[in-house]
Design a protein around this motif. Structure first.
Motif, PDB file in Angstrom:
ATOM      1  N   GLN A 103       0.866  -1.070  -0.012  1.00  0.00           N
ATOM      2  CA  GLN A 103      -0.072  -0.060   0.022  1.00  0.00           C
ATOM      3  C   GLN A 103       1.051   1.380  -0.096  1.00  0.00           C
ATOM      4  N   THR A 104       0.212   2.268  -0.751  1.00  0.00           N
ATOM      5  CA  THR A 104       0.687   3.706  -0.540  1.00  0.00           C
ATOM      6  C   THR A 104       0.147   4.607  -0.795  1.00  0.00           C
ATOM      7  N   SER A 105       0.373   5.990  -0.940  1.00  0.00           N
ATOM      8  CA  SER A 105      -0.637   6.829  -1.288  1.00  0.00           C
ATOM      9  C   SER A 105      -0.149   7.880  -2.288  1.00  0.00           C
ATOM     10  N   VAL A 106      -0.783   8.637  -2.873  1.00  0.00           N
ATOM     11  CA  VAL A 106      -0.530   9.759  -3.890  1.00  0.00           C
ATOM     12  C   VAL A 106      -0.879  11.258  -3.320  1.00  0.00           C
ATOM     13  N   LYS A 107      -0.318  12.021  -3.163  1.00  0.00           N
ATOM     14  CA  LYS A 107      -0.644  13.303  -2.729  1.00  0.00           C
ATOM     15  C   LYS A 107      -0.444  14.347  -3.845  1.00  0.00           C
ATOM     16  N   LEU A 108      -1.193  15.263  -3.707  1.00  0.00           N
ATOM     17  CA  LEU A 108      -0.813  16.550  -4.685  1.00  0.00           C
ATOM     18  C   LEU A 108      -0.110  17.639  -3.985  1.00  0.00           C
ATOM     19  N   ARG A 109       0.925  18.181  -4.565  1.00  0.00           N
ATOM     20  CA  ARG A 109       1.715  19.069  -3.948  1.00  0.00           C
ATOM     21  C   ARG A 109       1.306  20.342  -5.068  1.00  0.00           C
ATOM     22  N   GLU A 110       0.672  21.248  -4.196  1.00  0.00           N
ATOM     23  CA  GLU A 110       0.090  22.473  -4.921  1.00  0.00           C
ATOM     24  C   GLU A 110       1.067  23.622  -4.704  1.00  0.00           C
ATOM     25  N   PRO A 111       1.527  24.375  -5.527  1.00  0.00           N
ATOM     26  CA  PRO A 111       2.433  25.694  -5.389  1.00  0.00           C
ATOM     27  C   PRO A 111       1.566  26.818  -4.374  1.00  0.00           C
ATOM     28  N   ALA A 112       2.350  27.613  -3.679  1.00  0.00           N
ATOM     29  CA  ALA A 112       1.583  28.596  -3.067  1.00  0.00           C
ATOM     30  C   ALA A 112       0.994  29.601  -3.943  1.00  0.00           C
ATOM     31  N   LYS A 113      -0.337  30.136  -3.494  1.00  0.00           N
ATOM     32  CA  LYS A 113      -0.983  31.058  -4.612  1.00  0.00           C
ATOM     33  C   LYS A 113      -1.995  31.873  -3.826  1.00  0.00           C
ATOM     34  N   ILE A 114      -1.923  33.203  -4.252  1.00  0.00           N
ATOM     35  CA  ILE A 114      -2.773  34.074  -3.484  1.00  0.00           C
ATOM     36  C   ILE A 114      -4.119  33.983  -4.392  1.00  0.00           C
ATOM     37  N   VAL A 115      -5.311  33.874  -3.689  1.00  0.00           N
ATOM     38  CA  VAL A 115      -6.337  33.625  -4.207  1.00  0.00           C
ATOM     39  C   VAL A 115      -7.453  34.849  -3.962  1.00  0.00           C
ATOM     40  N   GLU A 132      -5.849  41.993   4.633  1.00  0.00           N
ATOM     41  CA  GLU A 132      -6.073  40.516   4.537  1.00  0.00           C
ATOM     42  C   GLU A 132      -5.735  39.963   3.237  1.00  0.00           C
ATOM     43  N   VAL A 133      -5.136  38.833   3.096  1.00  0.00           N
ATOM     44  CA  VAL A 133      -5.055  37.982   1.744  1.00  0.00           C
ATOM     45  C   VAL A 133      -5.095  36.826   1.959  1.00  0.00           C
ATOM     46  N   GLN A 134      -6.126  35.883   1.205  1.00  0.00           N
ATOM     47  CA  GLN A 134      -6.531  34.713   1.196  1.00  0.00           C
ATOM     48  C   GLN A 134      -5.497  33.836   0.394  1.00  0.00           C
ATOM     49  N   VAL A 135      -4.931  32.783   0.982  1.00  0.00           N
ATOM     50  CA  VAL A 135      -4.020  31.971   0.094  1.00  0.00           C
ATOM     51  C   VAL A 135      -4.516  30.462   0.052  1.00  0.00           C
ATOM     52  N   ARG A 136      -3.696  29.846  -0.841  1.00  0.00           N
ATOM     53  CA  ARG A 136      -3.832  28.167  -0.755  1.00  0.00           C
ATOM     54  C   ARG A 136      -2.341  27.680  -1.199  1.00  0.00           C
ATOM     55  N   GLY A 137      -2.302  26.236  -0.890  1.00  0.00           N
ATOM     56  CA  GLY A 137      -1.307  25.528  -1.376  1.00  0.00           C
ATOM     57  C   GLY A 137      -0.828  24.586  -0.243  1.00  0.00           C
ATOM     58  N   THR A 138       0.041  23.618  -0.892  1.00  0.00           N
ATOM     59  CA  THR A 138       0.466  22.507   0.185  1.00  0.00           C
ATOM     60  C   THR A 138       1.458  22.994   1.446  1.00  0.00           C
ATOM     61  N   PRO A 139       0.965  23.046   2.827  1.00  0.00           N
ATOM     62  CA  PRO A 139       1.813  23.235   3.785  1.00  0.00           C
ATOM     63  C   PRO A 139       3.399  22.671   3.723  1.00  0.00           C
ATOM     64  N   GLU A 140       4.064  23.460   4.136  1.00  0.00           N
ATOM     65  CA  GLU A 140       4.247  24.377   4.961  1.00  0.00           C
ATOM     66  C   GLU A 140       4.205  25.659   4.142  1.00  0.00           C
ATOM     67  N   LEU A 141       3.297  26.785   4.345  1.00  0.00           N
ATOM     68  CA  LEU A 141       3.191  27.980   3.687  1.00  0.00           C
ATOM     69  C   LEU A 141       4.009  28.989   4.366  1.00  0.00           C
ATOM     70  N   VAL A 142       4.480  29.799   3.923  1.00  0.00           N
ATOM     71  CA  VAL A 142       5.124  30.823   4.732  1.00  0.00           C
ATOM     72  C   VAL A 142       4.925  32.297   4.149  1.00  0.00           C
ATOM     73  N   ASN A 188       5.976  28.177  -0.695  1.00  0.00           N
ATOM     74  CA  ASN A 188       6.329  27.132  -0.078  1.00  0.00           C
ATOM     75  C   ASN A 188       7.470  26.150  -0.947  1.00  0.00           C
ATOM     76  N   GLU A 189       7.391  24.904  -0.625  1.00  0.00           N
ATOM     77  CA  GLU A 189       8.596  24.035  -1.183  1.00  0.00           C
ATOM     78  C   GLU A 189       8.459  24.036  -2.734  1.00  0.00           C
ATOM     79  N   VAL A 190       7.192  24.387  -3.369  1.00  0.00           N
ATOM     80  CA  VAL A 190       6.952  24.064  -4.848  1.00  0.00           C
ATOM     81  C   VAL A 190       6.650  25.443  -5.556  1.00  0.00           C
ATOM     82  N   GLY A 191       6.453  26.619  -4.885  1.00  0.00           N
ATOM     83  CA  GLY A 191       6.044  27.697  -5.544  1.00  0.00           C
ATOM     84  C   GLY A 191       6.111  28.975  -4.913  1.00  0.00           C
ATOM     85  N   LYS A 192       5.984  30.153  -5.402  1.00  0.00           N
ATOM     86  CA  LYS A 192       5.792  31.478  -4.844  1.00  0.00           C
ATOM     87  C   LYS A 192       5.054  32.218  -5.352  1.00  0.00           C
ATOM     88  N   ASP A 193       4.109  33.249  -4.679  1.00  0.00           N
ATOM     89  CA  ASP A 193       3.351  34.239  -5.343  1.00  0.00           C
ATOM     90  C   ASP A 193       3.467  35.402  -4.618  1.00  0.00           C
TER      91      ASP A 193
END
Length: 221
Positions: A103-115, A132-142, A188-193
């Motif tokens: 068994q294993t898992s598949v996870k989605l790594r989403e770049p940090a993005k301002i929404v 205030e700014v709302q964001v999304r993306g895979t943790p850890e977000l900085v 985050n580890e995969v992107g910046k906005d």
């Protein structure tokens, strides 16, 4: 013939058929839209019958899934990984002696993005300027806030917080000198906005009242 620890052997010692062990199944963390592959390594006597499962449901060869079995390995290629492809995956292999699973898992790594964010904000001198700014993306977000190229930190002048994917910058007791362009950055580890917000601090407001009870609030810039 005799049975030794689940393996079939001849009296001459030549292995005719052995049960097997699923040695490894590597997890996948992928960017959205990218292809990903799950590799299952087997130890035992071929031929093997391989069945792949996602969230306990068997998978079939399709445009989404490509399945390859070669010797002691089996591979599941997932084409264009989307949110719906995340979950728990299982490789089940069997031969004439028995079966085993990995068994294993598949996870989605989403770049940090301002929404969502304001383009500008105006406040009266002495008030709190709340950005205030709302964001999304895979943790850890900085998240980080800047003014005139200098990173801001919480203190007597600013209060910065980040909770539930919302980053807030409060400019306490706003003054004229606080007017200007503020930059917000999230990574985050995969992107910046990043985005920019213009803050205008008005000089003050007067309430003017005319005859017949007509009043108007006038703010000085």
């Amino acid at each position: 013939m005799e049975v030794i620890e689940g393996n079939w052997t001849s009296f001459q010692g030549r292995v005719i058929l052995t049960s097997f062990v699923c040695l490894a199944l590597t997890p996948v963390e992928s960017l959205k839209g990218k292809d990903g592959s799950l590799y299952c390594e087997l130890s035992g006597t071929a031929p093997f019958q391989i069945t792949w499962f996602k969230d306990k449901k068997p998978l079939m060869e399709s445009r989404k899934y490509k399945m390859v079995s070669e010797g002691s390995s089996a591979t599941l290629h997932i084409i264009g990984i989307e949110s719906s492809d995340t979950g728990e995956y299982e490789c089940k292999a069997s031969n004439n002696v028995g079966s085993d699973t990995c068994q294993t898992s598949v996870k989605l790594r989403e770049p940090a993005k301002i929404v969502d964010k304001p383009d500008s904000l105006s406040v009266t001198a002495g008030d709190i300027a709340a950005l205030e700014v709302q964001v999304r993306g895979t943790p850890e977000l900085v998240p980080k806030w800047f003014k005139d190229g200098v990173e801001l930190a919480s203190g007597r002048k600013y209060k910065i917080s980040f909770s539930r994917m919302i980053s807030s910058l409060n400019v306490l007791s706003a003054e004229k000198m606080d007017s200007g362009e503020y930059t917000f950055e999230v990574m985050n580890e995969v992107g910046k906005d990043l985005s920019k917000i213009n803050l205008t601090v008005l000089g003050g407001c007067l309430s003017l009242t005319w005859r017949f009870g007509i009043s108007r609030k006038v703010c000085l810039v």
